[in-house]
Each structure stands twice: as C-alpha cells, then as structure tokens.
Scaffold this active site. Structure first.
Site, PDB file in Angstrom:
ATOM      1  N   ARG A 158      -7.615  -4.375   1.884  1.00  0.00           N
ATOM      2  CA  ARG A 158      -7.387  -5.150   0.650  1.00  0.00           C
ATOM      3  C   ARG A 158      -7.297  -4.233  -0.581  1.00  0.00           C
ATOM      4  O   ARG A 158      -6.943  -4.674  -1.657  1.00  0.00           O
ATOM      5  CB  ARG A 158      -8.531  -6.150   0.448  1.00  0.00           C
ATOM      6  CG  ARG A 158      -8.654  -7.196   1.547  1.00  0.00           C
ATOM      7  CD  ARG A 158     -10.014  -7.871   1.520  1.00  0.00           C
ATOM      8  NE  ARG A 158     -10.149  -8.776   0.415  1.00  0.00           N
ATOM      9  CZ  ARG A 158      -9.876 -10.085   0.473  1.00  0.00           C
ATOM     10  NH1 ARG A 158      -9.433 -10.611   1.592  1.00  0.00           N
ATOM     11  NH2 ARG A 158     -10.027 -10.879  -0.567  1.00  0.00           N
ATOM     12  N   CYS A 182     -11.232  -8.098  -4.164  1.00  0.00           N
ATOM     13  CA  CYS A 182     -12.505  -7.586  -3.660  1.00  0.00           C
ATOM     14  C   CYS A 182     -12.731  -8.085  -2.226  1.00  0.00           C
ATOM     15  O   CYS A 182     -12.167  -9.072  -1.804  1.00  0.00           O
ATOM     16  CB  CYS A 182     -13.646  -8.069  -4.547  1.00  0.00           C
ATOM     17  SG  CYS A 182     -13.469  -7.558  -6.258  1.00  0.00           S
ATOM     18  N   GLU A 185      16.006  -1.827   0.881  1.00  0.00           N
ATOM     19  CA  GLU A 185      14.809  -1.036   1.206  1.00  0.00           C
ATOM     20  C   GLU A 185      14.090  -1.553   2.446  1.00  0.00           C
ATOM     21  O   GLU A 185      13.345  -0.801   3.073  1.00  0.00           O
ATOM     22  CB  GLU A 185      13.868  -0.931   0.022  1.00  0.00           C
ATOM     23  CG  GLU A 185      13.160  -2.182  -0.402  1.00  0.00           C
ATOM     24  CD  GLU A 185      12.191  -1.893  -1.556  1.00  0.00           C
ATOM     25  OE1 GLU A 185      11.650  -0.790  -1.654  1.00  0.00           O
ATOM     26  OE2 GLU A 185      11.988  -2.800  -2.377  1.00  0.00           O
ATOM     27  N   LYS A 205      15.612  -5.046  -2.742  1.00  0.00           N
ATOM     28  CA  LYS A 205      14.805  -5.619  -1.666  1.00  0.00           C
ATOM     29  C   LYS A 205      15.558  -5.546  -0.344  1.00  0.00           C
ATOM     30  O   LYS A 205      15.026  -5.150   0.677  1.00  0.00           O
ATOM     31  CB  LYS A 205      14.464  -7.089  -1.954  1.00  0.00           C
ATOM     32  CG  LYS A 205      13.255  -7.465  -2.711  1.00  0.00           C
ATOM     33  CD  LYS A 205      11.964  -6.852  -2.357  1.00  0.00           C
ATOM     34  CE  LYS A 205      11.679  -5.593  -3.002  1.00  0.00           C
ATOM     35  NZ  LYS A 205      11.502  -5.049  -4.138  1.00  0.00           N
ATOM     36  N   HIS A 233      36.517  -5.083 -12.684  1.00  0.00           N
ATOM     37  CA  HIS A 233      36.879  -3.753 -13.200  1.00  0.00           C
ATOM     38  C   HIS A 233      36.739  -2.687 -12.114  1.00  0.00           C
ATOM     39  O   HIS A 233      36.476  -1.529 -12.418  1.00  0.00           O
ATOM     40  CB  HIS A 233      36.009  -3.425 -14.414  1.00  0.00           C
ATOM     41  CG  HIS A 233      36.223  -4.353 -15.554  1.00  0.00           C
ATOM     42  ND1 HIS A 233      37.334  -4.308 -16.364  1.00  0.00           N
ATOM     43  CD2 HIS A 233      35.498  -5.427 -15.967  1.00  0.00           C
ATOM     44  CE1 HIS A 233      37.267  -5.278 -17.266  1.00  0.00           C
ATOM     45  NE2 HIS A 233      36.163  -5.971 -17.051  1.00  0.00           N
ATOM     46  N   ASN A 256     -16.115 -12.126  -5.907  1.00  0.00           N
ATOM     47  CA  ASN A 256     -14.664 -11.892  -5.878  1.00  0.00           C
ATOM     48  C   ASN A 256     -14.040 -12.969  -6.759  1.00  0.00           C
ATOM     49  O   ASN A 256     -14.304 -14.154  -6.571  1.00  0.00           O
ATOM     50  CB  ASN A 256     -14.119 -11.998  -4.438  1.00  0.00           C
ATOM     51  CG  ASN A 256     -12.614 -11.729  -4.398  1.00  0.00           C
ATOM     52  OD1 ASN A 256     -12.058 -11.147  -5.325  1.00  0.00           O
ATOM     53  ND2 ASN A 256     -11.962 -12.177  -3.339  1.00  0.00           N
ATOM     54  N   GLY A 257     -13.242 -12.543  -7.751  1.00  0.00           N
ATOM     55  CA  GLY A 257     -12.600 -13.510  -8.656  1.00  0.00           C
ATOM     56  C   GLY A 257     -12.758 -13.055 -10.100  1.00  0.00           C
ATOM     57  O   GLY A 257     -13.055 -11.893 -10.372  1.00  0.00           O
ATOM     58  N   TRP A 305     -12.304  -4.378  -6.110  1.00  0.00           N
ATOM     59  CA  TRP A 305     -10.971  -4.114  -6.687  1.00  0.00           C
ATOM     60  C   TRP A 305     -11.121  -4.478  -8.156  1.00  0.00           C
ATOM     61  O   TRP A 305     -11.227  -5.662  -8.511  1.00  0.00           O
ATOM     62  CB  TRP A 305      -9.922  -4.981  -5.994  1.00  0.00           C
ATOM     63  CG  TRP A 305      -8.590  -5.016  -6.669  1.00  0.00           C
ATOM     64  CD1 TRP A 305      -8.154  -5.921  -7.594  1.00  0.00           C
ATOM     65  CD2 TRP A 305      -7.493  -4.107  -6.490  1.00  0.00           C
ATOM     66  NE1 TRP A 305      -6.877  -5.635  -7.999  1.00  0.00           N
ATOM     67  CE2 TRP A 305      -6.433  -4.527  -7.345  1.00  0.00           C
ATOM     68  CE3 TRP A 305      -7.307  -2.992  -5.706  1.00  0.00           C
ATOM     69  CZ2 TRP A 305      -5.218  -3.861  -7.419  1.00  0.00           C
ATOM     70  CZ3 TRP A 305      -6.068  -2.328  -5.778  1.00  0.00           C
ATOM     71  CH2 TRP A 305      -5.062  -2.749  -6.625  1.00  0.00           C
ATOM     72  N   LYS A 308       4.576   3.829  -0.956  1.00  0.00           N
ATOM     73  CA  LYS A 308       4.190   2.735  -1.859  1.00  0.00           C
ATOM     74  C   LYS A 308       4.092   3.236  -3.291  1.00  0.00           C
ATOM     75  O   LYS A 308       4.472   2.548  -4.219  1.00  0.00           O
ATOM     76  CB  LYS A 308       2.838   2.139  -1.426  1.00  0.00           C
ATOM     77  CG  LYS A 308       2.398   0.932  -2.269  1.00  0.00           C
ATOM     78  CD  LYS A 308       3.405  -0.189  -2.201  1.00  0.00           C
ATOM     79  CE  LYS A 308       3.080  -1.320  -3.153  1.00  0.00           C
ATOM     80  NZ  LYS A 308       4.204  -2.293  -3.242  1.00  0.00           N
ATOM     81  N   GLU A 317      17.232  -6.466  -8.398  1.00  0.00           N
ATOM     82  CA  GLU A 317      16.017  -6.538  -7.567  1.00  0.00           C
ATOM     83  C   GLU A 317      16.357  -7.090  -6.187  1.00  0.00           C
ATOM     84  O   GLU A 317      15.851  -6.610  -5.169  1.00  0.00           O
ATOM     85  CB  GLU A 317      14.962  -7.389  -8.266  1.00  0.00           C
ATOM     86  CG  GLU A 317      13.662  -7.565  -7.510  1.00  0.00           C
ATOM     87  CD  GLU A 317      12.959  -6.254  -7.144  1.00  0.00           C
ATOM     88  OE1 GLU A 317      13.347  -5.186  -7.661  1.00  0.00           O
ATOM     89  OE2 GLU A 317      12.056  -6.296  -6.310  1.00  0.00           O
TER      90      GLU A 317
HETATM   91  C1  AGP Z   1       9.786  -1.499  -5.016  1.00  0.00           C
HETATM   92  O1  AGP Z   1      10.001  -2.379  -3.919  1.00  0.00           O
HETATM   93  C2  AGP Z   1       9.628  -0.063  -4.581  1.00  0.00           C
HETATM   94  N1  AGP Z   1       8.476   0.057  -3.757  1.00  0.00           N
HETATM   95  C3  AGP Z   1       9.713   0.931  -5.726  1.00  0.00           C
HETATM   96  O2  AGP Z   1      10.962   0.766  -6.343  1.00  0.00           O
HETATM   97  C4  AGP Z   1       8.631   0.810  -6.830  1.00  0.00           C
HETATM   98  O3  AGP Z   1       8.864  -0.353  -7.585  1.00  0.00           O
HETATM   99  C5  AGP Z   1       8.747   2.027  -7.753  1.00  0.00           C
HETATM  100  O4  AGP Z   1       8.477   3.179  -6.989  1.00  0.00           O
HETATM  101  C6  AGP Z   1       7.796   1.966  -8.951  1.00  0.00           C
HETATM  102  O5  AGP Z   1       6.468   1.933  -8.501  1.00  0.00           O
HETATM  103  P1  AGP Z   1       5.328   1.559  -9.573  1.00  0.00           P
HETATM  104  O6  AGP Z   1       5.630   0.168 -10.027  1.00  0.00           O
HETATM  105  O7  AGP Z   1       4.044   1.677  -8.832  1.00  0.00           O
HETATM  106  O8  AGP Z   1       5.439   2.540 -10.713  1.00  0.00           O
END
Ligand code: AGP
Length: 607
Positions: free
Chosen positions: A27, A2, A489, A486, A505, A99-100, A73, A602, A482
């Site tokens: 935020r 928030c 991307e 990271k 393999h 907020n909290g 939020w 995002k 992961e």
């Molecule tokens: C992660 O770094 C990416 N931004 C992407 O893989 C993301 O995790 C994926 O699109 C799933 O998004 P969500 O968790 O909002 O469903």
C-alpha cells in the site's frame, strides 16, 4: 493509504502483527509502529521500513497476546518517528492507530489543548487518542461508552483500532469511510485494513460497515453501531489468495486504481469547501506572493502530469486572462524561459521525485519565481523544495500507468485555478455551478465506471491494430494526449494524439480503412468542429470511437459513448476514466503485463 493490523488471542501478538504489516507494504508507507498490551503499553515507532522497526524490538521480551500495528502513508505531518502511529495518551494507558483523515482535527485539538492535553505529533490522528482519554474520564471509565461518545465528535474518514491497559485483552475497532476487516479463529480475533494481512490467521472474514464499533477478544467479536445497538457479526469465507487480496479482488492494481477514483476524488476534495461552498486553500493564502504584480503562470510536469498541466493552464487562462504556459519539465530548463519574480510556477508530480521536474523547480527558484507543488506524496522532495504544496489524496498508486493520480490532479487543478483566479480578482464563469459539479464528481465517475463493458467491447477494435489516433480540441486535447499515452504504455499499440483541427494538415494521410480514431468532443463551443473532423476520418474508412456529452446522431456510423452529465470544464475527468478502461481492456486482450509495462518505471528519478 495507511495499513492497519491487530490481534488478540492465545498466541503471541508480535509475530502476527509484523507479518500482517509486511503483507500491507504494497500500500506504500513511510513509517511504521506497534503497540503491545500487557500490564503496561509498550510502543515502538520508526521512520522508514518495517525492518527499522524490527531492529528496535527483541521478540524474546514480547510475550503479550494483544497488540496493534500500523504502516503510515502520511497525509498530515511529514514522515517522522513522532508522526508515526500508534499514538498514545499522556499516561500511556490508551493507544490508537488510524487510517483516514479527521477533517475537524484542528477544532478538536484546540479544545483538547485548552483542557491541558499535550500533543507530541503534527498529525490529525493524535487528537483521537486524547479525545478518547477525555471521554473515558467522563463516561464512568467504560471504554465502549467512551468510544461511542468520542466517535460522534469525529468528522471525516477513519478506520481506528484502540487498545488500553484498562482492558488489556480487547481491541476496539471503529469504522467510517476507511476500510476495516475482522477475522476470527480458534487462536483469537484479528483486524486489518484489508484481508491480505489476516490470511495467515484466518479466512473467516467480516468487512465492517460505516458506523460500526467492534470489540475483539480472544473468543469472540461483538459488533455495535455508533449508538451502542448490537449488530449481528456475520463472517464469510474469503476465497482469494494474498496477492489478489492486495488487488482487492481485481485482476491488477491498475484496474483496482481505476475503480478507486470516486474515493480518491472524494478524499482529494475532503475539507476543501466550507458549508457555503467557499474554497479552503490556506496553502496558497500563505504563499506571500504579490498577486497584483503577477505577469504569468507556468504549469510544468512530465508525462501524464504534463497532460494535467495543459488542462490546468487552459482552465486558468480562460478565467483569469493572465498569460499561462504549460511546459514539459525536460524542455523547460533548456528554453531560457521567461521566469522571474513576477512568475508563478506550478509543478505537478504524482511521486514528487521526477528528476526533470525537480530540476525545473531549481531553475524557477534561481529566477525568484514563486513555486507551488501539486503532488500525491506528502514529504516528497518536490514538497520540500517549493514555497507551497497542495496534495492530491489518491493514496499510493502502485500501477506504473497513472489513473487515479491523474484524475485527482485535474480535480486539484480546478481548486488551485479557482484560488488563483480569486487572488487575481477574477471569477470563473458559473463558478457556483462549477463547484457543485466538482463536488458531485465522485458520483459522476461512479456512473462512468458503469460503462466499462462498452469500453471492453470497443477495445476489441484495438487489440489487433498497430496504430490508433486520438483527437480533441481545447480541454479535450489533454484528454486525447492522456488516452493515447495510456494505450501505448500498457498495450504497446502505437497511439498519437492531435488537435482535431490539425488532422487535415497532414496526419489524415495516415487514415485508411479500419484505422481506429478516438474522437473526444465534450466542449460545446468546438464539439461540432471535432464532429466534422471525425467525419473526415469516417469518409476514409476509419473505425471511430466517439466520446461526447453532446447530442449527436453519430450513433449511425460511429461507436458513441456518452459521458454522464457534468459541467464541460470537468468532462475531462469522466472522459479520462473511459480512456483508461479502453487502454486497460486492450492491454488485457493482448495479454500484456498491465501493472508493470516493459521499459517503464513508476517514478523517473533520472533525467
Ligand atoms: C503515466 O502513466 C506515466 N507513468 C508517466 O508519464 C508519469 O506520469 C511521469 O513519469 C510523471 O511522473 P510524476 O507524476 O511522478 O512526476
């Protein structure tokens, strides 16, 4: 999280509040509200954007010099006008923003209901204004004393601002575990969740400490502890501009969010265990599933959340000996999956809006599976589609590359797996030790973040590389996936992840002198084998970064990072933090746009 802002002084409050709230929009929020204080309180609240709120207000009719503003939020209670802040007492003489998370809000709510208080919202925050009202009536109508009494009843985290017609030229601020900063200038006194919202008025800033109450008036700010003892108010000049203030002084939102992980994990675990370390997860208790007839559990997601799915699947299958499947949502729909009324489907999604994942939810429901959402956004589509929802409390994740959302997904999956195992009458190995280790994860991650300079040094290996390979076994495999995601991307270095045992393999054909291999070995039963796989790459000239918590003599020929001690089931959390840092410093070294990488969104709301 928030957003909070407040002003009292010689100027009009409304313009300052609105600009401050707009500075806090980054935020993330789902509703907004303002209270102005004159002879009476005037409160406006709107679901949605601040512009919706502005449409309700005629500035020409708002001469007040004192007011508070809030962007919400949602954590308790879906986004709505009723649940938006500020919350007022029944006779509209006191108004608060928060907020909290008030952990003991149900207990307080029952007590206040018993005293005849009527609640208008579903929020935890509303208990605060009625509690203050009750205390004020029993403290000789002294607001400061009332607040000192009320604050000792509150458990949890809070940044609170209180205004009242009993004292219309003051704002009372209370702080515990949620940020609250104050400012002062010749025009008056200011408060906000972060300095961004104050810079239009002042750069003389004071960051409140936990356990403090501040009394803001036009010409001064007085500071007390929760027991009423005066505390010196020392203001410092704030050097950053607005944009860097939003990033908390970090260079990017991603770096800020990497460092928010101890707090995000703490907030996600808040209220999840009672005094005897028994898990509290009423969301699953009320699922109404016939657990004795359960045949299988699916974990379904996309991208980073899919990697968390693999983690959750592996952990549960080991403990509950039930068939568990991790599947990408984009494939789940097309494989005619074995899903029926004997199936539990768990959908993981930070945004709760990913199209592929939502489509998978629809298929699961068509086939009468029980559905559970694990998401970071209260009131998101997935939370409204599934039978039950458990929330991470990571706060808004602004950077496209997921960091704190991922580690809080892992944390919440441990809790979810513990609860499912309990329902299946299965027990996790060393369960009590696991819960203790889980609860100390925030400190484990704080220690891990102390290793960031080492990761910055090792990132130099990657800056001029085109390829990198991540290897791991068992719970180290989702970490490898992961870490590879990271890196690619945000730095655009091509990175692949393999089961360590799969290297020989085929993929080992790719290893040549200077190739970077990141080996993760935190699972004691298979660490030695991963160690051997790593040595196979060393023999071919690879540069190896070795992440482990096992004793090793690898430091003679590899760059070894030892993660802080924790149970091996939880080692993927600190290991993920290290790989976030590795990717971050590689991208920084390459001058990439870290928060907004090319081609990415995002939330992928298209299939
Ligand atoms: C992660 O770094 C990416 N931004 C992407 O893989 C993301 O995790 C994926 O699109 C799933 O998004 P969500 O968790 O909002 O469903």
């Amino acid at each position: 999280m928030c957003g909070i802002t407040g002003y009292t002084g010689s100027g009009k409050a409304l313009p300052f509040l609105l600009q401050g709230m707009k500075c806090l929009e980054y935020r993330g929020y789902d509703s907004a509200g303002i209270t102005l204080v004159g002879e009476a309180l005037t409160t406006w609240k709107a679901k949605g954007r601040i512009t919706e709120l502005e449409r309700m207000i005629d500035p020409a009719l708002c001469p007040e010099h004192t007011g508070i503003g809030h962007t919400r939020w949602a954590t308790h209670g879906v986004p709505s006008q009723l649940n938006a802040h500020p919350h007022n007492n029944m006779d509209d003489t006191i108004s608060i923003i928060h907020n909290g998370i008030i952990e003991n809000y149900m207990e307080l709510k029952r007590e206040l209901l018993g005293k005849g208080y009527v609640f208008a919202s579903e929020t935890d925050s509303e208990v605060v204004v009625h509690l203050i009202d009750d205390c004020w009536k029993n403290c000789g109508q002294d607001m400061l004393k009332a607040l000192q009494k009320a604050v000792h009843r509150l458990q949890g985290s809070f940044a609170l601002c209180v205004v009242t017609t009993y004292d219309p030229t003051r704002i009372y601020c209370l702080k515990k575990e949620s940020p609250l900063v104050l400012g002062h200038s010749a025009e008056g006194s200011y408060c906000a969740s972060d300095p961004t919202a104050l810079l239009a008025g002042t750069r003389e800033i004071l960051a409140m400490e936990d356990g403090q109450i501040a009394v803001l008036s036009k010409n001064r700010i007085d500071l007390y502890d929760f027991d009423g003892q005066e505390v010196p108010a020392v203001f410092v000049h704030y050097p950053y501009d607005a944009e860097s203030a939003q990033k908390g002084g970090y260079d990017s939102f991603m770096q800020k969010e990497i460092h928010e992980q101890p707090h995000a994990i703490r907030e996600t675990l808040r209220g999840r265990f009672d005094a005897d370390n028994r898990l509290i997860m009423e969301e699953i208790d009320s699922l109404g599933l016939n657990w004795s007839h359960l045949h299988r559990v699916y974990f379904i997601a996309c991208g980073t959340a899919y990697h968390a799915s693999i983690y959750g699947k592996t952990l549960l299958q080991r403990a509950a000996h039930i068939s568990c499947i991790a599947e990408t949502a984009s494939e789940f729909r097309y494989e005619d999956p074995i899903v029926d009324e004997h199936t539990l489907c768990i959908f993981i999604s930070q945004s709760g809006e990913t199209a592929d994942t939502l489509a998978a939810v629809r298929l699961a429901k068509e086939r009468h599976a029980a559905t559970v959402a694990l998401t970071n956004v209260l009131g998101s589509s997935i939370s409204r589609m599934c039978d039950a929802t458990v929330y991470t409390c990571a706060g808004p994740e602004i950077a496209v590359a997921s960091t704190k959302a991922y580690t809080t997904q892992l944390v919440m999956l441990v809790c979810l797996d513990l609860k499912i195992a309990e329902k299946l009458k299965a027990v996790f190995p060393e369960e009590e030790k696991l819960i203790r280790s889980l609860k100390s994860l925030p400190e484990t991650v704080e220690k891990t973040l102390e290793l960031e300079e080492t990761m910055k040094e090792y990132a130099q290996l990657l800056i001029h590389q085109h390829d990198a390979y991540f290897i791991g076994r068992q719970l180290d495999y989702p970490t490898a996936l992961e870490g590879a995601l990271k890196l690619k991307e945000i730095s655009y270095v091509h990175a692949d992840a393999y089961y360590a045992g799969e290297l020989k393999h085929g993929p080992i054909a790719l290893i040549e002198p200077e190739t970077v291999v990141v080996a993760i070995a935190t699972q004691k039963d298979v660490a030695a084998k991963t160690f051997s796989n790593m040595q196979e790459t060393l023999a071919r000239g690879a540069n190896v970064i070795f992440i482990t918590d096992q004793d090793t003599d690898a430091q003679d020929f590899a760059r070894v990072i030892r993660i802080p001690a924790c149970m091996e089931e939880l080692a993927p959390v600190p290991a993920a933090v290290l790989l976030q840092e590795l990717a971050y410093f590689t991208a920084e070294g390459k001058g990439c746009d870290i928060d907004k990488p090319r081609n990415l969104a995002k939330s992928v709301t298209v299939e």
